[in-house]
Design an enzyme around this catalytic site. Structure first.
Site, mmCIF file in Angstrom:
data_model
loop_
_atom_site.group_PDB
_atom_site.id
_atom_site.type_symbol
_atom_site.label_atom_id
_atom_site.label_comp_id
_atom_site.label_asym_id
_atom_site.label_seq_id
_atom_site.Cartn_x
_atom_site.Cartn_y
_atom_site.Cartn_z
ATOM 1 N N LEU A 1 0.815 -1.218 0.000
ATOM 2 C CA LEU A 1 0.000 0.000 0.000
ATOM 3 C C LEU A 1 0.843 1.261 0.000
ATOM 4 O O LEU A 1 0.328 2.362 -0.018
ATOM 5 C CB LEU A 1 -0.917 0.001 1.224
ATOM 6 C CG LEU A 1 -2.107 -0.949 1.098
ATOM 7 C CD1 LEU A 1 -2.817 -1.064 2.418
ATOM 8 C CD2 LEU A 1 -3.071 -0.468 0.025
ATOM 9 N N ARG A 2 2.149 1.067 0.035
ATOM 10 C CA ARG A 2 3.009 2.228 0.092
ATOM 11 C C ARG A 2 2.825 3.116 -1.139
ATOM 12 O O ARG A 2 2.916 4.332 -1.058
ATOM 13 C CB ARG A 2 4.468 1.783 0.183
ATOM 14 C CG ARG A 2 5.331 2.723 0.961
ATOM 15 C CD ARG A 2 6.763 2.305 0.801
ATOM 16 N NE ARG A 2 7.081 1.119 1.555
ATOM 17 C CZ ARG A 2 7.697 1.156 2.735
ATOM 18 N NH1 ARG A 2 8.027 2.301 3.249
ATOM 19 N NH2 ARG A 2 7.978 0.058 3.374
ATOM 20 N N GLY A 3 2.564 2.474 -2.284
ATOM 21 C CA GLY A 3 2.355 3.229 -3.515
ATOM 22 C C GLY A 3 1.192 4.188 -3.386
ATOM 23 O O GLY A 3 1.312 5.377 -3.695
ATOM 24 N N THR B 1 2.010 7.100 -0.922
ATOM 25 C CA THR B 1 2.937 8.079 -1.474
ATOM 26 C C THR B 1 2.271 8.891 -2.572
ATOM 27 O O THR B 1 2.434 10.110 -2.646
ATOM 28 C CB THR B 1 4.173 7.377 -2.056
ATOM 29 O OG1 THR B 1 4.608 6.415 -1.125
ATOM 30 C CG2 THR B 1 5.255 8.356 -2.350
#
Lengths: 551, 334
Positions: free
Chosen positions: B272-274, B277
């Protein structure tokens, strides 16, 4: 970079004069970065009037270069003594044996040069294709190759003259230099910046207060020739007419004595067309796909390296029987703690604890060998042999960039032959490739067998071979030389099977008019990436690539 | 050392400049990775960045740039109790730096002299609340990379050795640059960079000439050149400050969050970092544009830089991951 320098040879005496001129320019403007001087140690290099400079060696430690705590004095006196590093001294720097410079040092030197421009002279004693790291050569303006200069050719350095304080350059001249850099195929913006500085320095050297067109010609010659990646044939129209003559050195190239290199450069148009079709980093991808395949060669057969390992900075670690202790680093780590440990334990003598132990590390490096196996038969391949040659040239350039060895095998008529045993000479490979004739049947099995033989030999010598097969896959000559299409295919399959068993990496490029299913089966047998070399149809390439990946 | 080349005087390279500005607006985006050929102005841009960043207020003499006296670590010596304004630190992490130099180590002077166990802070301490810049990041030694991964994740640096037990905050924006020809970056480290941009030399001859002209003016007419462009830099800095204020008031409609999620789903980016960010970067961009609400166009602009390095590698895709992101953005967001 030296590869291109070889394609555009300057006359020998000129190389010497250029080096002299470069040194004078550097004395005027150290912001030019420096000089990359390629020459073996000897009377010629000794005759070069190098400036008085701080000498650096690739194996120097950080303490010596950048300063730090002088441990010996500190321990002796019990008070901290700082020592200055060599880089803190003013004046020019000379890096000896620059071709051996490890990447970490190169990167830090580059950072140092960026922060405070100063003259760096790279003494490069490399043979063939060894060269200093590009990060350094990029940051020095000039290059001179004195390896073939004889003592007789030497001219005494010119002296004196009045040096003017500044020199002006017009906007049109700046535009001219930039255009020429682009026409030479130089991407980096440092090159035109250097050329402008060099032109100014030249003008100042001759006592002028403005840059003349002659200065520009000479400056571009000095800075661009070794950086160029293409020959500036059509200078774009917006450039003024006087930008047109390329530096004199380049103009002479075609009729110079080194005639063999020129015809080897394929037509730029062709090259560009092919470049558009072949992924730029094919070899990297090859490597990536190989590692993903996870087809380990099993245990055993420890890979020997045919080069000595490069020592890496030692590292805190455990002594496990394999590791070698780095005594100096260990003592260094233990030294600051001595007083504390002495107080704590109440015991005199040296206190070394497990946490202080540093172990040595080496980086082993097996050379890779690329075996180009080129189908030169009369079938469909002949129509596209020129393109196949262009493709190999592109791969060669990549191979050169990563210091791989290359070998060349061709098959046609009734058998295969090794045109070039493993070598690192780019020029030689290009020459053989250009001379490769076409015609005859397609003895695919024989070609694969020969390639496998070369690969096996190379592996015994500690290299990691990869076979790059360029063919249309329409095998019609069997192993025994008979013209039997069916048996030829079966033989090719069995040759591929054998290759797979030996665990050689391979890559198949289809040079046929249309992608061949037989070749795709072969690629499956080899567990090799399959890539069609289409004409100008990227959709077809994409589908072929997808199919290759789906396997 | 002369003043670095001004940020606003860099010709073109808009994506790289924008990505750096976005991290200045919202440091939580988490750093920029700049990949490109030599001589494209990568390091110039990073060195110019320092002049662009608004100053921060720190406790005088604090080794980790603490914002309040309560945050000053107990091992720190010489920290005063007044606050001073200092430029945002931009710390260079050179290749080949030893582990001790990065994390900090025993203070040799005090250890030998007084037999005291004292801590000498390293680069990570200096970079707290600022930027940590690694040139040639793909050549960084593995053990230093491991160390950075850990610190970048936790925001704290922990040094434990021979009874020396120190922990201090180390929150920094990681900026890396490198040349992909020299080597790949480990995926774990790649993931720590919020944004990723690819730079290339300008292809257009007039742009190239302009680059060279400005560089020549910088070299030869330094004072006048700096006067002209430092004013521009000051303008950018003021705008960054305004954007920081605007960011707090910015509205994020549900539809925007949905767009972001749909985009990441379509691209198949891992984790889920995408999404996080991309959302942060889009918000920072909207603030930079001084808009009041997040819209689809903001997401479109920053999607490539936020997502291109998070895709599964397709080794034979010719176009590169930037183009892949572009295609999917066109598909999903229209």
């Amino acid at each position: 970079m030296p590869a291109w320098a070889a394609l555009w040879p300057t006359s020998l005496a000129e190389a010497w004069d250029n080096a002299l001129l470069a040194l004078r320019l550097l004395a005027v403007d150290p912001g030019l970065g420096g000089l990359h001087l390629r020459a073996r140690s000897g009377p010629v290099r000794d005759a070069m009037p190098l400036p008085v400079a701080t000498r650096l060696h690739p194996a120097m430690g950080d303490d010596a270069l950048f300063g730090g705590i002088d441990l010996t004095t500190t321990l002796a006196t019990g008070r901290v003594h700082q020592q200055t590093g060599l880089l803190d001294h003013d004046g020019p720097l000379i890096l000896t044996m620059a071709e051996r410079c490890p990447p970490e040092l190169a990167a830090r030197l580059a950072m140092h040069l960026d922060a405070a421009p100063r003259c760096l002279i790279l003494l490069d004693e490399g043979t063939d294709d060894e060269a200093p790291r590009a990060i350094l050569t990029e940051r020095v303006a000039f290059y001179a190759d004195l390896s073939d200069v004889a003592l007789n050719d030497l001219t005494p350095p010119t002296k004196g003259g009045t040096i003017s304080a500044t020199a002006t350059i017009t906007d049109a001249q700046v535009a001219q230099i930039t255009t020429l850099a682009a026409a030479c195929g130089i991407d980096s913006m440092r090159a035109p910046t250097f050329a402008i500085r060099a032109a100014r320095a030249l003008a100042r050297l001759s006592g002028n207060d403005h840059v003349t067109d002659e200065h520009i010609t000479v400056a571009c010659g000095l800075v661009f020739v070794h950086r160029a990646t293409q020959i500036p044939e059509n200078t774009p129209e917006e450039a003024p007419a006087d930008a047109d003559p390329p530096p004199p050195d380049t103009a002479q190239a075609p009729d110079s004595d080194d005639d063999t290199t020129m015809p080897d450069i394929p037509d730029t148009m062709l090259l560009d067309a092919i470049r558009a079709l072949i992924p730029d980093d094919l070899l990297d991808r090859l490597r990536a796909t190989r590692s993903k395949a996870g087809r380990g060669a099993g245990s055993g057969a420890a890979r020997r390296s045919n080069r000595r390992g490069r020592p890496l900075p030692s590292h805190r670690g455990k002594l496990d029987g394999n590791a070698r202790i780095d005594v100096v680093a260990t003592l260094r780590a233990a030294a600051p703690w001595q007083t504390i440990r002495r107080i704590e334990t109440g015991r005199d003598g040296l206190h070394v604890r497990a946490g202080d132990i540093h172990v040595r590390r080496f980086q082993e490096h097996a050379d890779r060998l690329l075996i180009f196996t080129v189908d030169a038969s009369g079938s469909a391949a002949i129509a596209r042999l020129a393109e196949a040659k262009g493709a190999v040239e592109l791969l060669l350039a990549q191979a050169y960039g990563r210091r791989d060895h290359v070998a060349l095998v061709s098959f046609r008529g009734s058998g295969a032959e090794i045109l070039l045993p493993p070598t690192r000479s780019l020029v030689q490979t290009k020459r053989r490739l250009a001379a490769l004739p076409g015609g005859g049947g397609t003895p695919l099995a024989a070609g694969l067998d020969t390639a496998a033989e070369v690969a096996a030999q190379a592996r015994r010598r500690g290299m990691t071979p990869t076979i790059c097969l360029l063919t249309d896959g329409r095998a019609n000559i069997a192993r025994d030389g008979s013209a039997d299409r069916v048996r030829a295919q079966v033989d090719a399959q069995s040759a591929a099977q054998a290759m797979r068993t030996s665990g050689f990496d391979a890559l198949i490029i289809d040079t046929g008019q249309r992608p061949s299913t037989q070749l795709r089966t072969l690629a499956q047998t080899l567990d090799a990436p399959y890539l069609a070399m289409p004409r100008a149809d990227s959709a077809r390439l994409a589908s072929a690539v997808d199919a290759a990946l789906a396997d | 050392m002369t003043a670095p080349f001004p940020f606003s005087a860099i010709v073109g390279q808009d994506e790289m400049k924008l990505s750096m500005i976005l991290t200045a607006i919202d440091p939580a985006i988490g750093g920029v990775l700049v990949f490109g050929d030599r001589g494209t102005g990568k390091s110039t841009a990073v060195r110019a960045l320092a002049a662009l960043l608004p100053p921060i207020s720190v406790v005088r003499g604090c080794p980790v740039n603490s914002a309040t006296t309560a945050e000053v670590p107990d091992w720190a010596r010489g920290a005063g109790d007044t606050l001073v304004e200092v430029p945002t630190p931009v710390v260079d992490l050179p290749l080949g730096a030893s582990e001790d130099r990065v994390t900090g180590a025993l203070d040799i002077e005090r250890a030998l002299g007084a037999g005291e166990r004292a801590f000498q802070p390293g680069l990570l301490a200096r970079a707290n609340r600022g930027y940590l810049y690694i040139d040639e990041v793909n050549l960084l030694e593995d053990h230093i990379v491991d160390l950075l991964l850990d610190v970048a994740q936790s925001g704290r640096n922990l040094v434990e050795r021979d009874g020396l037990s120190i922990t201090h905050p180390a929150r920094f924006v990681l900026v890396g640059s490198g040349n992909p020809e020299e080597g790949e970056l480990r995926p774990q480290l790649l993931d720590r960079f919020g944004l990723s941009v690819e730079v290339a030399s300008p292809r257009d001859i007039d742009t190239r000439i302009e680059v060279i002209r400005r560089r020549d003016a910088y070299d030869n007419d330094h004072a006048a050149f700096m006067l002209r462009w430092q004013a521009e830099d000051a303008g950018v800095r003021a705008r960054i400050l305004t954007a920081r204020g605007a960011l707090r008031k910015l509205k994020t409609p549900d539809s925007a969050v949905r767009d972001v999620a749909a985009l990441c789903l379509a691209l198949g980016s891992d984790g889920l970092r995408g999404e996080l960010t991309l959302l942060k970067a889009a918000r920072a961009y909207a603030a930079w544009r001084n808009d009041t609400a997040l819209t689809r166009s903001h997401i479109k602009t920053v999607s490539a830089m936020a997502l291109r390095h998070r895709l599964r590698r397709d080794p034979l895709d010719e176009a590169g991951s930037g183009a892949r992101v572009g295609r999917v953005v066109a598909d999903v967001l229209g």
